[in-house]
Motif scaffolding. Structure first.
Motif, PDB file in Angstrom:
ATOM      1  N   ALA A  46      12.806 -11.330   5.522  1.00  0.00           N
ATOM      2  CA  ALA A  46      11.949 -10.485   4.701  1.00  0.00           C
ATOM      3  C   ALA A  46      10.817 -11.238   4.016  1.00  0.00           C
ATOM      4  O   ALA A  46       9.716 -10.710   3.890  1.00  0.00           O
ATOM      5  CB  ALA A  46      12.797  -9.754   3.662  1.00  0.00           C
ATOM      6  N   GLU A  47      11.061 -12.457   3.569  1.00  0.00           N
ATOM      7  CA  GLU A  47      10.010 -13.203   2.866  1.00  0.00           C
ATOM      8  C   GLU A  47       8.765 -13.373   3.725  1.00  0.00           C
ATOM      9  O   GLU A  47       7.654 -13.316   3.220  1.00  0.00           O
ATOM     10  CB  GLU A  47      10.505 -14.585   2.423  1.00  0.00           C
ATOM     11  CG  GLU A  47      11.600 -14.552   1.400  1.00  0.00           C
ATOM     12  CD  GLU A  47      12.988 -14.511   2.030  1.00  0.00           C
ATOM     13  OE1 GLU A  47      13.113 -14.519   3.275  1.00  0.00           O
ATOM     14  OE2 GLU A  47      13.956 -14.438   1.257  1.00  0.00           O
ATOM     15  N   GLN A  48       8.936 -13.562   5.009  1.00  0.00           N
ATOM     16  CA  GLN A  48       7.813 -13.764   5.913  1.00  0.00           C
ATOM     17  C   GLN A  48       7.119 -12.461   6.294  1.00  0.00           C
ATOM     18  O   GLN A  48       6.013 -12.478   6.822  1.00  0.00           O
ATOM     19  CB  GLN A  48       8.262 -14.482   7.196  1.00  0.00           C
ATOM     20  CG  GLN A  48       8.641 -15.921   6.993  1.00  0.00           C
ATOM     21  CD  GLN A  48      10.087 -16.090   6.548  1.00  0.00           C
ATOM     22  OE1 GLN A  48      10.939 -15.297   6.906  1.00  0.00           O
ATOM     23  NE2 GLN A  48      10.360 -17.113   5.765  1.00  0.00           N
ATOM     24  N   LEU A  49       7.740 -11.329   6.025  1.00  0.00           N
ATOM     25  CA  LEU A  49       7.190 -10.052   6.458  1.00  0.00           C
ATOM     26  C   LEU A  49       6.155  -9.466   5.500  1.00  0.00           C
ATOM     27  O   LEU A  49       5.337  -8.649   5.903  1.00  0.00           O
ATOM     28  CB  LEU A  49       8.312  -9.026   6.633  1.00  0.00           C
ATOM     29  CG  LEU A  49       9.402  -9.363   7.637  1.00  0.00           C
ATOM     30  CD1 LEU A  49      10.435  -8.249   7.662  1.00  0.00           C
ATOM     31  CD2 LEU A  49       8.822  -9.598   9.013  1.00  0.00           C
ATOM     32  N   LEU A  50       6.179  -9.847   4.237  1.00  0.00           N
ATOM     33  CA  LEU A  50       5.362  -9.183   3.229  1.00  0.00           C
ATOM     34  C   LEU A  50       3.870  -9.184   3.526  1.00  0.00           C
ATOM     35  O   LEU A  50       3.162  -8.272   3.119  1.00  0.00           O
ATOM     36  CB  LEU A  50       5.607  -9.799   1.849  1.00  0.00           C
ATOM     37  CG  LEU A  50       6.997  -9.576   1.273  1.00  0.00           C
ATOM     38  CD1 LEU A  50       7.083 -10.199  -0.111  1.00  0.00           C
ATOM     39  CD2 LEU A  50       7.345  -8.110   1.217  1.00  0.00           C
ATOM     40  N   ASP A  51       3.376 -10.195   4.220  1.00  0.00           N
ATOM     41  CA  ASP A  51       1.948 -10.262   4.523  1.00  0.00           C
ATOM     42  C   ASP A  51       1.625  -9.957   5.986  1.00  0.00           C
ATOM     43  O   ASP A  51       0.513 -10.201   6.440  1.00  0.00           O
ATOM     44  CB  ASP A  51       1.392 -11.630   4.126  1.00  0.00           C
ATOM     45  CG  ASP A  51       1.416 -11.822   2.618  1.00  0.00           C
ATOM     46  OD1 ASP A  51       0.965 -10.910   1.899  1.00  0.00           O
ATOM     47  OD2 ASP A  51       1.907 -12.864   2.161  1.00  0.00           O
ATOM     48  N   ASP A  52       2.590  -9.399   6.707  1.00  0.00           N
ATOM     49  CA  ASP A  52       2.378  -9.025   8.107  1.00  0.00           C
ATOM     50  C   ASP A  52       1.875  -7.578   8.137  1.00  0.00           C
ATOM     51  O   ASP A  52       2.650  -6.627   7.986  1.00  0.00           O
ATOM     52  CB  ASP A  52       3.686  -9.157   8.883  1.00  0.00           C
ATOM     53  CG  ASP A  52       3.535  -8.851  10.362  1.00  0.00           C
ATOM     54  OD1 ASP A  52       2.547  -8.184  10.754  1.00  0.00           O
ATOM     55  OD2 ASP A  52       4.416  -9.276  11.127  1.00  0.00           O
ATOM     56  N   SER A  53       0.574  -7.399   8.316  1.00  0.00           N
ATOM     57  CA  SER A  53      -0.031  -6.070   8.247  1.00  0.00           C
ATOM     58  C   SER A  53       0.426  -5.133   9.369  1.00  0.00           C
ATOM     59  O   SER A  53       0.245  -3.926   9.266  1.00  0.00           O
ATOM     60  CB  SER A  53      -1.555  -6.169   8.232  1.00  0.00           C
ATOM     61  OG  SER A  53      -2.017  -6.757   9.428  1.00  0.00           O
ATOM     62  N   SER A  54       1.029  -5.659  10.419  1.00  0.00           N
ATOM     63  CA  SER A  54       1.552  -4.778  11.459  1.00  0.00           C
ATOM     64  C   SER A  54       2.880  -4.151  11.037  1.00  0.00           C
ATOM     65  O   SER A  54       3.294  -3.136  11.596  1.00  0.00           O
ATOM     66  CB  SER A  54       1.722  -5.534  12.777  1.00  0.00           C
ATOM     67  OG  SER A  54       2.765  -6.489  12.678  1.00  0.00           O
ATOM     68  N   LEU A  55       3.534  -4.727  10.038  1.00  0.00           N
ATOM     69  CA  LEU A  55       4.817  -4.215   9.561  1.00  0.00           C
ATOM     70  C   LEU A  55       4.771  -3.638   8.152  1.00  0.00           C
ATOM     71  O   LEU A  55       5.532  -2.748   7.818  1.00  0.00           O
ATOM     72  CB  LEU A  55       5.866  -5.330   9.593  1.00  0.00           C
ATOM     73  CG  LEU A  55       6.219  -5.880  10.966  1.00  0.00           C
ATOM     74  CD1 LEU A  55       7.159  -7.059  10.837  1.00  0.00           C
ATOM     75  CD2 LEU A  55       6.836  -4.794  11.828  1.00  0.00           C
ATOM     76  N   VAL A  56       3.879  -4.193   7.308  1.00  0.00           N
ATOM     77  CA  VAL A  56       3.832  -3.802   5.902  1.00  0.00           C
ATOM     78  C   VAL A  56       2.443  -3.291   5.549  1.00  0.00           C
ATOM     79  O   VAL A  56       1.446  -3.960   5.817  1.00  0.00           O
ATOM     80  CB  VAL A  56       4.190  -4.988   4.977  1.00  0.00           C
ATOM     81  CG1 VAL A  56       4.086  -4.588   3.518  1.00  0.00           C
ATOM     82  CG2 VAL A  56       5.582  -5.512   5.289  1.00  0.00           C
ATOM     83  N   GLU A  57       2.404  -2.104   4.965  1.00  0.00           N
ATOM     84  CA  GLU A  57       1.146  -1.535   4.491  1.00  0.00           C
ATOM     85  C   GLU A  57       1.193  -1.472   2.966  1.00  0.00           C
ATOM     86  O   GLU A  57       2.080  -0.836   2.393  1.00  0.00           O
ATOM     87  CB  GLU A  57       0.954  -0.139   5.060  1.00  0.00           C
ATOM     88  CG  GLU A  57      -0.309   0.528   4.600  1.00  0.00           C
ATOM     89  CD  GLU A  57      -0.447   1.949   5.129  1.00  0.00           C
ATOM     90  OE1 GLU A  57      -1.328   2.658   4.621  1.00  0.00           O
ATOM     91  OE2 GLU A  57       0.313   2.346   6.028  1.00  0.00           O
ATOM     92  N   TRP A  58       0.267  -2.167   2.309  1.00  0.00           N
ATOM     93  CA  TRP A  58       0.129  -2.122   0.854  1.00  0.00           C
ATOM     94  C   TRP A  58      -0.893  -1.038   0.541  1.00  0.00           C
ATOM     95  O   TRP A  58      -2.048  -1.155   0.918  1.00  0.00           O
ATOM     96  CB  TRP A  58      -0.356  -3.461   0.318  1.00  0.00           C
ATOM     97  CG  TRP A  58       0.639  -4.572   0.472  1.00  0.00           C
ATOM     98  CD1 TRP A  58       0.825  -5.354   1.571  1.00  0.00           C
ATOM     99  CD2 TRP A  58       1.569  -5.028  -0.509  1.00  0.00           C
ATOM    100  NE1 TRP A  58       1.817  -6.268   1.347  1.00  0.00           N
ATOM    101  CE2 TRP A  58       2.294  -6.094   0.062  1.00  0.00           C
ATOM    102  CE3 TRP A  58       1.860  -4.642  -1.815  1.00  0.00           C
ATOM    103  CZ2 TRP A  58       3.290  -6.769  -0.641  1.00  0.00           C
ATOM    104  CZ3 TRP A  58       2.849  -5.320  -2.495  1.00  0.00           C
ATOM    105  CH2 TRP A  58       3.549  -6.373  -1.909  1.00  0.00           C
ATOM    106  N   ARG A  59      -0.487  -0.002  -0.174  1.00  0.00           N
ATOM    107  CA  ARG A  59      -1.387   1.114  -0.470  1.00  0.00           C
ATOM    108  C   ARG A  59      -1.800   1.109  -1.943  1.00  0.00           C
ATOM    109  O   ARG A  59      -0.981   0.884  -2.822  1.00  0.00           O
ATOM    110  CB  ARG A  59      -0.711   2.450  -0.187  1.00  0.00           C
ATOM    111  CG  ARG A  59      -0.511   2.714   1.274  1.00  0.00           C
ATOM    112  CD  ARG A  59       0.003   4.111   1.487  1.00  0.00           C
ATOM    113  NE  ARG A  59       0.280   4.332   2.905  1.00  0.00           N
ATOM    114  CZ  ARG A  59       0.993   5.332   3.360  1.00  0.00           C
ATOM    115  NH1 ARG A  59       1.516   6.217   2.521  1.00  0.00           N
ATOM    116  NH2 ARG A  59       1.193   5.459   4.654  1.00  0.00           N
TER     117      ARG A  59
END
Length: 69
Positions: A46-59
Motif C-alpha cells: 500500500a505505501e507504494q500505491l499512494l502516488d500511482d495515478s493508475s490506481l489512486v485518484e486524489w479528488r
C-alpha cells in the motif's frame, strides 16, 4: 474509467473519505489511515500505491492533504 481507489476531497471537519472499488473504506486523517484501509482490502504494498495515478485518484485538493476544507 476512474481509478479503483479514490481519496475524496477533504471534509469540512478534516479527513478524507476513501473508497476502494466503489466501497467506502473509511475516513482517513493521514496517509497511514489510507495505507491501513488498503491493507485491509488485501493490498499489502500500500505505501507504494499512494502516488500511482493508475490506481489512486486524489479528488478535490492536494494529494496527501487531510486538513479541513
Amino acid at each position: 474509467m476512474s481509478a479503483p481507489i479514490v481519496i475524496h476531497r477533504p471534509s469540512a471537519t478534516g479527513g478524507r473519505r476513501v473508497t476502494i472499488r466503489g466501497q467506502i473504506a473509511g475516513l482517513a486523517r493521514d496517509d497511514q489511515d489510507v495505507v491501513e484501509f488498503l491493507r485491509r482490502a488485501g493490498l499489502h504494498d500500500a505505501e507504494q500505491l499512494l502516488d500511482d495515478s493508475s490506481l489512486v485518484e486524489w479528488r478535490g485538493g492536494r494529494a496527501h492533504w487531510y486538513e479541513a476544507a
